[in-house]
Write an enzyme that holds these catalytic residues in place. Structure first.
Site, PDB file in Angstrom:
ATOM      1  N   GLY A  70       0.804  -1.216   0.000  1.00 24.55           N
ATOM      2  CA  GLY A  70       0.000   0.000   0.000  1.00 24.55           C
ATOM      3  C   GLY A  70       0.836   1.263   0.000  1.00 24.55           C
ATOM      4  N   CYS A  71       2.142   1.096   0.022  1.00 25.07           N
ATOM      5  CA  CYS A  71       3.044   2.246  -0.047  1.00 25.07           C
ATOM      6  C   CYS A  71       3.603   2.321  -1.464  1.00 25.07           C
ATOM      7  CB  CYS A  71       4.202   2.094   0.942  1.00 25.07           C
ATOM      8  SG  CYS A  71       3.698   2.101   2.659  1.00 25.07           S
ATOM      9  N   GLN A  72       3.672   3.523  -1.998  1.00 23.37           N
ATOM     10  CA  GLN A  72       4.222   3.707  -3.331  1.00 23.37           C
ATOM     11  C   GLN A  72       5.722   3.402  -3.331  1.00 23.37           C
ATOM     12  OE1 GLN A  72       3.664   7.659  -4.882  1.00 23.37           O
ATOM     13  NE2 GLN A  72       3.140   6.842  -6.893  1.00 23.37           N
ATOM     14  N   SER A  73       6.395   3.750  -2.252  1.00 23.41           N
ATOM     15  CA  SER A  73       7.826   3.474  -2.094  1.00 23.41           C
ATOM     16  C   SER A  73       8.001   2.097  -1.467  1.00 23.41           C
ATOM     17  CB  SER A  73       8.464   4.511  -1.174  1.00 23.41           C
ATOM     18  OG  SER A  73       8.186   5.811  -1.608  1.00 23.41           O
TER      19      SER A  73
END
Length: 138
Positions: A50-53
């Site tokens: 759920g984190c772009q990074s």
């Protein structure tokens, strides 16, 4: 490497920043203070979805029942957000983490309204993951 501040000092330091550019620089500085995460801990079990990074968070419970957190990200600002979350959950048991609401602290820092939607979603994903893992330990 400098230690991370406690919750109250974090809030004071954040409020002393004159503008959002200074706040972003402070967030990045906090991330630089995190201990290095070893390569063995950079695997899918510790990865936060759920984190772009890329984000890894490791939770270990010490002999006193307190959760010890380690983490890293490939993005400087996100690594700073990890540090902020770790400051807020510092010296807590799994049950403390489950019961503690970080959102009022974010509101005091006016943090979420100055993050991009993807960073806000990533921050929420980190918090959900930490609380879910803590719930399995409590």
């Amino acid at each position: 490497m400098a230690a991370l501040p406690d919750k109250e000092r974090l809030l004071r330091n954040f409020q002393r920043c004159a503008n959002w550019e200074e706040k972003y620089l402070y967030i990045i500085e906090l991330g630089q203070r995190l201990a290095e995460l070893n390569e063995q801990d950079r695997h899918s079990e510790n990865s936060i979805q759920g984190c772009q990074s890329q984000v890894w968070i490791v939770m270990r419970q010490n002999a006193d029942g307190v959760i010890e957190l380690q983490g890293d990200s490939d993005a400087a600002i996100v690594k700073g957000l990890i540090a902020i979350v770790f400051i807020l959950y510092h010296q807590m048991t799994p049950q403390d983490i489950v019961n503690f609401d970080v959102r009022p602290w974010f509101e005091k820092m006016a943090l979420t309204q100055h993050l991009t939607p993807s960073r806000s979603q990533g921050l929420e994903a980190m918090i959900r993951a930490i609380r879910a893992r803590a719930a399995t330990l409590s």
